[in-house]
Design a protein around this motif. Sequence first.
Motif, mmCIF file in Angstrom:
data_model
loop_
_atom_site.group_PDB
_atom_site.id
_atom_site.type_symbol
_atom_site.label_atom_id
_atom_site.label_comp_id
_atom_site.label_asym_id
_atom_site.label_seq_id
_atom_site.Cartn_x
_atom_site.Cartn_y
_atom_site.Cartn_z
ATOM 1 N N UNK A 458 0.813 -1.222 0.000
ATOM 2 C CA UNK A 458 0.000 0.000 0.000
ATOM 3 C C UNK A 458 0.839 1.261 0.000
ATOM 4 N N UNK A 459 2.104 1.163 -0.442
ATOM 5 C CA UNK A 459 3.002 2.318 -0.465
ATOM 6 C C UNK A 459 2.668 3.243 -1.628
ATOM 7 N N UNK A 460 3.089 4.491 -1.492
ATOM 8 C CA UNK A 460 2.914 5.449 -2.580
ATOM 9 C C UNK A 460 3.983 5.283 -3.655
ATOM 10 N N UNK A 461 5.126 4.730 -3.286
ATOM 11 C CA UNK A 461 6.203 4.555 -4.247
ATOM 12 C C UNK A 461 7.454 4.034 -3.553
ATOM 13 N N UNK A 462 8.564 4.022 -4.306
ATOM 14 C CA UNK A 462 9.824 3.451 -3.813
ATOM 15 C C UNK A 462 10.961 4.440 -4.056
ATOM 16 N N UNK A 463 11.803 4.611 -3.039
ATOM 17 C CA UNK A 463 13.014 5.413 -3.162
ATOM 18 C C UNK A 463 14.233 4.498 -3.065
ATOM 19 N N UNK A 464 15.358 4.949 -3.631
ATOM 20 C CA UNK A 464 16.560 4.127 -3.668
ATOM 21 C C UNK A 464 17.756 4.900 -3.134
ATOM 22 N N UNK A 465 18.541 4.238 -2.286
ATOM 23 C CA UNK A 465 19.781 4.822 -1.813
ATOM 24 C C UNK A 465 20.829 4.825 -2.907
ATOM 25 N N UNK A 466 21.908 5.582 -2.669
ATOM 26 C CA UNK A 466 22.968 5.710 -3.680
ATOM 27 C C UNK A 466 23.590 4.365 -4.014
ATOM 28 N N UNK A 467 23.831 3.535 -3.002
ATOM 29 C CA UNK A 467 24.433 2.227 -3.248
ATOM 30 C C UNK A 467 23.509 1.347 -4.084
ATOM 31 N N UNK A 468 22.209 1.388 -3.778
ATOM 32 C CA UNK A 468 21.242 0.585 -4.533
ATOM 33 C C UNK A 468 21.216 0.985 -5.996
ATOM 34 N N UNK A 469 21.287 2.288 -6.271
ATOM 35 C CA UNK A 469 21.271 2.761 -7.664
ATOM 36 C C UNK A 469 22.525 2.314 -8.412
ATOM 37 N N UNK A 470 23.678 2.359 -7.730
ATOM 38 C CA UNK A 470 24.913 1.881 -8.359
ATOM 39 C C UNK A 470 24.817 0.386 -8.662
ATOM 40 N N UNK A 507 3.007 6.603 2.711
ATOM 41 C CA UNK A 507 4.400 6.265 2.999
ATOM 42 C C UNK A 507 5.082 5.733 1.739
ATOM 43 N N UNK A 508 6.397 5.762 1.762
ATOM 44 C CA UNK A 508 7.202 5.229 0.679
ATOM 45 C C UNK A 508 8.169 4.193 1.236
ATOM 46 N N UNK A 509 8.554 3.245 0.407
ATOM 47 C CA UNK A 509 9.524 2.220 0.769
ATOM 48 C C UNK A 509 10.904 2.674 0.288
ATOM 49 N N UNK A 510 11.919 2.497 1.126
ATOM 50 C CA UNK A 510 13.278 2.857 0.739
ATOM 51 C C UNK A 510 14.145 1.610 0.626
ATOM 52 N N UNK A 511 14.698 1.376 -0.559
ATOM 53 C CA UNK A 511 15.636 0.273 -0.789
ATOM 54 C C UNK A 511 17.034 0.824 -0.614
ATOM 55 N N UNK A 512 17.764 0.331 0.411
ATOM 56 C CA UNK A 512 19.094 0.876 0.686
ATOM 57 C C UNK A 512 20.186 0.171 -0.112
ATOM 58 N N UNK A 513 19.989 -1.135 -0.367
ATOM 59 C CA UNK A 513 20.961 -1.872 -1.170
ATOM 60 C C UNK A 513 20.354 -3.190 -1.640
ATOM 61 N N UNK A 514 21.083 -3.852 -2.544
ATOM 62 C CA UNK A 514 20.638 -5.133 -3.086
ATOM 63 C C UNK A 514 21.666 -6.219 -2.776
#
Length: 556
Positions: A458-470, A507-514
């Motif tokens: 039920x989140x509004x969206x997802x944000x990504x940390x710098x490490x996750x984007x790399x 709320x949004x979900x934050x992915x910090x890394x993979x």
Amino acid sequence: MMLSDLQIAQKAKMSHILEIAKTINLSSEDLELYGDYKAKISFDAINRYKKNPRGKIVLVTAINPTKAGEGKSTTTIGLGDSLKALGYKTMIALREPSLGPVMGMKGGAAGGGYAQVVPMEDINLHFTGDIHAIGASNNLISSVIDNHLYQGNELNINPEKVIWRRAIDMNDRSLRKIQVALSLKREVPRYDGFDITVASEVMAVLCLSKDLDDLKQRLAAMVVAYDMDDQPITVADLKIQGALVMLLKDAIKPNLVQTLEKTPALIHGGPFANIAHGANSIIATDFASRVSDYVVTEAGFGADLGMEKFMDIKMRVMDTMPSAVVIVASIRALKLHGNASDDLLDQEDVQALKDGLVNLEKHIESVKTFDRPYVVAINRFPKDTENEIQALMDWAKDNNHPISLSEVFSKGSQGGLDLAQKVVEITKDENPHENRPLYPLNMPIKNKIEIIAKKIYGADGVDYGEKALEQLQAFNHNKWNDLAICMAKTPLSLSDDPKLKGRPQNFRITVREFKPSIGAGFIVALTGQVMTMPGLPKHGAYENMDVVDEKIIGLF
């Protein structure tokens, strides 16, 4: 006063495991005995039934867990006993408990009250040694990596980009970050760490493998490090997949035990649900479905974690779907989701119950997303009041939700007959069919995560940390886009913030890394503060455990 779980289990009159095996048409030649009450099923027997049509798979899931307790494993076992009591050939398929939670505060995974699998002490402790074998395999990989670095590093491994961690089957926060090679004069020390064994990719691989050959291929594909050119280094590069299979050749065979009411149960594998995919092995579930009318299984934690991964990871591998989903809740837990104080749960609070129903409603919506028939199972506690029960039943009736009050904890199979009958009713026209996942594998990783976050959390969206984007750029380069997603998220909330109960909004979900789990066939997306090595509480369950006159006490 009702006996403790352990006292009930110790008083049980178990049948010899050969007698239990006969109920599913297995003979002594099909088993490898571990004493009188445990056995592993041979691959000869498993292969003999592989072409049998599948029975109905019933998945038991739950609301977001709370300290008040929901009773998912208890309901799973009790439902299996109740289906058997109705005359159906039934099996139960569960995960193996990890010693870390057993010694901490979560407890074991053998059910409770009069809905248990036995021998309870064995199952919650060392059992048949499967988890130890997985730990040994995991740590062989670590040992070989460091030996390779010591012996000249022919593969040009970057010591700072070794992503494989050691494992131990215990909660030990002090091992989250360590240094290795401190005793070696010619090698530069590097940072490492430990995961709890059930979070190891070896565990996930074992639980998703169809046979020994599949196991070997999956193990070989596991990525353990990167070289100086940022190219992935795999188990196959280290030439140890054969040794790993050797260590796991017995662990991959499912374990046969029984319930208190002598329903056959397979307990096999134990991947964590907030880190890995949280379901028992497909070998166990598939075999159980080939030899029974119903197989009742569960997925870890709430439907937002366990059920979603069960559908999108485990069922995708098996290419089928459960015939029904049972959503477990308790009035106590619903009151906590309605912001009731945890020290007042024994007091009647109908309003808190009503306020907490939003959490259950969201999980029902998630089940409907997969187009599965469902029934809500309310695990009854002694302090539940008639007014609270009636309010819950009225809500279900007003909203057309199938619901059943389950009393398997105190009454065994007789306390779950209504639930079993409702499961039979909603599955009478259901047959196993092809998997219908939430997302296709050929979709970009970000899109897959957004679908899970929006539709399930039920989140509004997802944000990504710098490490996750790399990492996403590197995964694209390595052609790892076409894998399933395994969300690593707190089980305590629909969001990635464990403090947000009920049904969080805006709320949004934050992915910090993979973390690439290529052998398992998924990409782990780490959100919030979820960790792969839990810690022990200030006062762990271990304080109450002992052996007196050769008899275990204090184990629940």
